[in-house]
Design a protein around this motif. Structure first.
Motif, PDB file in Angstrom:
ATOM      1  N   THR A   2      -3.381   0.569  -8.770  1.00  0.00           N
ATOM      2  CA  THR A   2      -3.665   0.625  -7.344  1.00  0.00           C
ATOM      3  C   THR A   2      -5.076   0.135  -7.023  1.00  0.00           C
ATOM      4  O   THR A   2      -5.426   0.039  -5.864  1.00  0.00           O
ATOM      5  N   ALA A   3      -5.824  -0.172  -8.046  1.00  0.00           N
ATOM      6  CA  ALA A   3      -7.219  -0.544  -7.820  1.00  0.00           C
ATOM      7  C   ALA A   3      -7.348  -1.740  -6.880  1.00  0.00           C
ATOM      8  O   ALA A   3      -8.191  -1.742  -5.984  1.00  0.00           O
ATOM      9  N   ALA A   4      -6.478  -2.716  -7.079  1.00  0.00           N
ATOM     10  CA  ALA A   4      -6.593  -3.928  -6.262  1.00  0.00           C
ATOM     11  C   ALA A   4      -6.383  -3.600  -4.784  1.00  0.00           C
ATOM     12  O   ALA A   4      -6.956  -4.241  -3.924  1.00  0.00           O
ATOM     13  N   VAL A   5      -5.557  -2.605  -4.508  1.00  0.00           N
ATOM     14  CA  VAL A   5      -5.276  -2.268  -3.123  1.00  0.00           C
ATOM     15  C   VAL A   5      -6.404  -1.427  -2.537  1.00  0.00           C
ATOM     16  O   VAL A   5      -6.735  -1.514  -1.378  1.00  0.00           O
ATOM     17  N   ARG A   6      -7.013  -0.605  -3.406  1.00  0.00           N
ATOM     18  CA  ARG A   6      -8.030   0.310  -2.881  1.00  0.00           C
ATOM     19  C   ARG A   6      -9.339  -0.400  -2.557  1.00  0.00           C
ATOM     20  O   ARG A   6     -10.182   0.165  -1.898  1.00  0.00           O
ATOM     21  N   THR A   7      -9.512  -1.581  -3.060  1.00  0.00           N
ATOM     22  CA  THR A   7     -10.662  -2.345  -2.605  1.00  0.00           C
ATOM     23  C   THR A   7     -10.242  -3.057  -1.328  1.00  0.00           C
ATOM     24  O   THR A   7      -9.074  -3.341  -1.121  1.00  0.00           O
ATOM     25  N   VAL A   8     -11.199  -3.302  -0.475  1.00  0.00           N
ATOM     26  CA  VAL A   8     -10.873  -3.911   0.807  1.00  0.00           C
ATOM     27  C   VAL A   8     -10.730  -5.416   0.630  1.00  0.00           C
ATOM     28  O   VAL A   8     -11.675  -6.081   0.235  1.00  0.00           O
TER      29      VAL A   8
ATOM     30  N   LEU B   3      -0.542  -6.957  -4.464  1.00  0.00           N
ATOM     31  CA  LEU B   3      -1.761  -7.627  -4.022  1.00  0.00           C
ATOM     32  C   LEU B   3      -2.449  -8.339  -5.187  1.00  0.00           C
ATOM     33  O   LEU B   3      -3.660  -8.402  -5.252  1.00  0.00           O
ATOM     34  N   PRO B  13     -15.019  -7.471  -4.950  1.00  0.00           N
ATOM     35  CA  PRO B  13     -15.272  -6.173  -5.539  1.00  0.00           C
ATOM     36  C   PRO B  13     -14.884  -6.206  -7.013  1.00  0.00           C
ATOM     37  O   PRO B  13     -13.925  -6.884  -7.367  1.00  0.00           O
ATOM     38  N   ALA B  14     -15.632  -5.498  -7.847  1.00  0.00           N
ATOM     39  CA  ALA B  14     -15.301  -5.471  -9.265  1.00  0.00           C
ATOM     40  C   ALA B  14     -13.913  -4.878  -9.439  1.00  0.00           C
ATOM     41  O   ALA B  14     -13.586  -3.894  -8.789  1.00  0.00           O
ATOM     42  N   GLY B  16     -10.899  -2.733 -10.285  1.00  0.00           N
ATOM     43  CA  GLY B  16     -10.777  -1.346 -10.700  1.00  0.00           C
ATOM     44  C   GLY B  16     -11.830  -0.441 -10.104  1.00  0.00           C
ATOM     45  O   GLY B  16     -11.751   0.763 -10.240  1.00  0.00           O
ATOM     46  N   VAL B  17     -12.789  -0.988  -9.407  1.00  0.00           N
ATOM     47  CA  VAL B  17     -13.814  -0.147  -8.799  1.00  0.00           C
ATOM     48  C   VAL B  17     -13.380   0.226  -7.390  1.00  0.00           C
ATOM     49  O   VAL B  17     -12.996  -0.625  -6.603  1.00  0.00           O
ATOM     50  N   ARG B  18     -13.429   1.493  -7.113  1.00  0.00           N
ATOM     51  CA  ARG B  18     -13.024   1.956  -5.805  1.00  0.00           C
ATOM     52  C   ARG B  18     -14.041   1.523  -4.760  1.00  0.00           C
ATOM     53  O   ARG B  18     -15.246   1.615  -4.987  1.00  0.00           O
ATOM     54  N   SER B  19     -13.528   1.062  -3.650  1.00  0.00           N
ATOM     55  CA  SER B  19     -14.439   0.613  -2.609  1.00  0.00           C
ATOM     56  C   SER B  19     -15.297   1.766  -2.130  1.00  0.00           C
ATOM     57  O   SER B  19     -14.808   2.857  -1.883  1.00  0.00           O
ATOM     58  N   PRO B  48     -10.152   5.222   1.066  1.00  0.00           N
ATOM     59  CA  PRO B  48      -9.046   4.311   0.760  1.00  0.00           C
ATOM     60  C   PRO B  48      -8.022   4.980  -0.158  1.00  0.00           C
ATOM     61  O   PRO B  48      -8.394   5.689  -1.093  1.00  0.00           O
ATOM     62  N   GLY B  49      -6.750   4.768   0.133  1.00  0.00           N
ATOM     63  CA  GLY B  49      -5.682   5.293  -0.704  1.00  0.00           C
ATOM     64  C   GLY B  49      -5.162   6.650  -0.283  1.00  0.00           C
ATOM     65  O   GLY B  49      -4.144   7.115  -0.779  1.00  0.00           O
ATOM     66  N   GLY B 197      -0.245   2.077  -2.719  1.00  0.00           N
ATOM     67  CA  GLY B 197      -1.670   2.382  -2.648  1.00  0.00           C
ATOM     68  C   GLY B 197      -2.289   2.152  -1.290  1.00  0.00           C
ATOM     69  O   GLY B 197      -3.503   2.217  -1.143  1.00  0.00           O
TER      70      GLY B 197
END
Lengths: 263, 328
Positions: A2-8, B3, B13-14, B16-19, B48-49, B197
């Motif tokens: 889900t990481a790709a989705v959680r970044t904007v 996505l 964004p890196a 796996g890094v949470r925004s 997010p999420g 997600g």
């Protein structure tokens, strides 16, 4: 996962304020689907040309400027058709507001300017069809005038009717109704009468004639017939079109702002 | 992964890094309509999420708040940010989409045309047929919107909201007017989507919807957040059971004696009826039946609904609120 989705995601804003040919095509299709509008814009104007005597011998043989009276009638009803087409397309915002569509569009990138441009182009496309049909019926049925008068008359009837696209938009934002055209139909008939589209204004008293020359259909009617009658360019008629278009457009912008502030 | 190939990030964004940017940030937001205060200094941050239920009775300010998150109206005071930008900017970039309660559809377009039109307005869009499929309306794609049922129209609104592939999906009482079956189908579509997600914020006044579908429940009343936590946490605020009994002529002294029993939290008198809220209903029942003239006992469990009612009906403004995530 889900990481790709959680970044904007970085997303672009569409070019031209969201203006799209798909939107334009569907807008035109919607207008064509509306039987009432089609009867009023594509059937009535040529029918009026025939009913008012476009085919009659006397009109075909009676001269008017560089052509005949039938050509005069044809130009008047071409303006009338473009007028209804433009008003209908503009006033469709009333239906869209009543159905909550305007609000839905505000959840998209669509810019109000792009929306209005789409409405005006839709009006111009249907207006062109209306003018073309009247010209075909007139051309086959009695109207005679020089080629230059056909071209200028057609272009002016088509483009000058933008005053009524602005009128339709203004009324569309002013009247919160799904049946806005039922109110505007009689108003348009009155404006066409006062603008000299149904009967020449010579038939009116001088006071009424002066009054009529300030109504919104007068300018475009005069200009559309200028090529036929060989009057030259009437600055008053140009001013009529410009001032009314500016007035209605300003009214539409004013109501639009109130509308978006209130929601 | 849906996505897998996001459109060219400008600030990548890196992986796996949470925004670090919250999906929604409301700070001290107020909105008045004339003399009516619809939203009163509301603070809310959604990461997010998260799947967040915005729960409250009618008139609590849910729709007004959502309108401000979507940029449909501006707050009189406070700030609203969506992914760190103004709501209107987030909408223009397709980062947020919404399913509204009613309206918002043209009756004279078909289902597919409506989706095509919406797709054409965004810079980035999923294929129309794909979203119609996901919303379960692919088979009625050629039907006029005016001929669709309320549930079908709602799924079309959902399909339209999926088109720009938003990071945040906002649903304003999305199942109002749907029958039970329609609601279940609608929520299963939303849930399937949320598993990818996406951040979801939905307003509802159905407790069971908040309980079943949200990770986090934000309870609002009179334009303020009165509780904020998981539905279990909110339910925990009103644990125990309620024992009610008929006791003709119960005196205040007798009521005070009941209050002194172990684990009793509250005693309320309503005429000849006594209501005891307690962590040990067995002890209270035994006492009432053996040591007092009380009869007609009823024992009820307290649930989210009790918490909902307790928190939304008579909350003094200064009352300490939620056990977690307190925002005031």
């Amino acid at each position: 996962m889900t990481a790709a989705v959680r970044t904007v995601p970085e997303r672009a804003v569409p070019p031209l304020g969201g203006f799209s040919t798909t939107f334009l095509r569907l807008e035109i299709r919607r207008l064509l689907r509306n039987r009432r509008t089609m009867v009023f814009t594509l059937v009535m104007p040529p029918a009026f040309y025939l009913l008012f005597g476009g085919l009659s011998d006397s009109y075909q043989h009676q001269s008017a400027g560089h052509g005949n009276v039938s050509a005069y009638l044809m130009l008047s009803f071409a303006v009338y058709g473009a007028m209804i087409a433009n008003t209908s397309a503009g006033a469709s915002v009333a239906v869209e507001r009543a159905q909550g569509w305007s609000r839905q569009l505000r959840l998209t990138p669509l810019d109000p300017v792009a929306y209005t441009a789409t409405k005006v182009i839709t009006a111009m496309v249907v207006g062109a069809a209306s003018v073309a049909i009247v010209f075909v019926v007139g051309g086959l049925g009695g109207a005679h005038m020089p080629t230059s008068a056909w071209i200028t008359g057609g272009l002016v009837a088509w483009l000058g009717a933008v005053v009524f696209a602005a009128f339709g938009l203004f009324m569309g934002y002013l009247l919160p109704s799904e049946n806005v055209m039922q109110l505007l139909g009689p108003a348009l008939a009155l404006l066409a009468l006062m603008g000299g589209l149904f009967v020449p204004l010579d038939a009116l008293s001088s006071t009424l004639r002066t009054l009529a020359s300030y109504t919104p259909a007068y300018g475009v009617g005069e200009l559309a017939r200028a090529g036929l009658l060989g009057d030259g360019i009437d600055l008053g008629a140009i001013a009529n079109v410009v001032v009314w278009t500016a007035f209605f457009a300003a009214g539409a912008v004013w109501r639009f702002r109130r509308d978006t502030a209130r929601v | 992964m849906e996505l897998a190939a996001p459109p060219q990030p400008v600030h990548p964004p890196a992986p796996g890094v949470r925004s670090p940017v919250p999906a929604v940030a409301l700070r001290g937001v107020s909105k008045h309509f004339g003399a009516v205060t619809a939203v009163d200094g509301l603070d809310l941050t959604i990461e997010p999420g998260e799947i967040v239920a915005f729960l409250g009775p009618n008139g609590a300010g849910k729709t007004t708040t959502i309108d401000m998150v979507l940029g449909l109206s501006r707050p009189d005071a406070g700030t609203v940010e969506v992914y760190g930008t103004a709501p209107r900017t987030a909408v223009a970039h397709g980062l947020v989409a919404a399913v509204m309660q009613t309206g918002g559809l043209l009756k004279d377009l078909t289902v597919r045309e409506t989706a095509q039109l919406t797709a054409a307005l965004f810079a980035h869009s999923r294929p129309v047929d794909e979203v119609l499929e996901r919303a379960g309306i692919a088979e009625i794609a050629d039907r006029r919107v005016g001929k669709c049922s309320g549930g079908q129209q709602q799924r079309l609104r959902f399909a339209m909201a999926l088109l720009p592939e938003p990071s945040l999906l906002v649903l304003d009482e999305p199942t109002t007017g749907m029958d039970v079956e329609g609601r279940r189908e609608f929520w299963s579509a939303i849930r399937a989507d949320a598993e990818r997600g996406r951040t979801v914020l939905f307003a509802t006044h159905y407790l069971e919807e908040a309980d079943a579908y949200a990770d986090r429940v934000v309870l609002v009343s009179r334009g303020r957040v009165v509780a904020d936590g998981t539905s279990a946490e909110i339910r925990a605020r009103s644990t125990g059971r309620r024992v009610s009994a008929t006791w003709e002529g119960i005196t205040t002294a007798e009521a005070v004696a009941l209050r002194a029993l172990p684990a009793v939290e509250d005693v309320e008198l309503r005429g000849d009826t006594v209501l005891v809220t307690t962590g040990d209903s067995d002890a209270v029942a035994r006492h009432l039946l053996t040591a007092t003239p009380a009869h007609d006992l009823q024992i009820t469990a307290r649930g989210l609904e009790d918490a909902f009612l307790a928190l939304t009906t008579s909350v003094p403004a200064t009352h300490p609120t939620a056990p977690t995530g307190e925002t005031r």
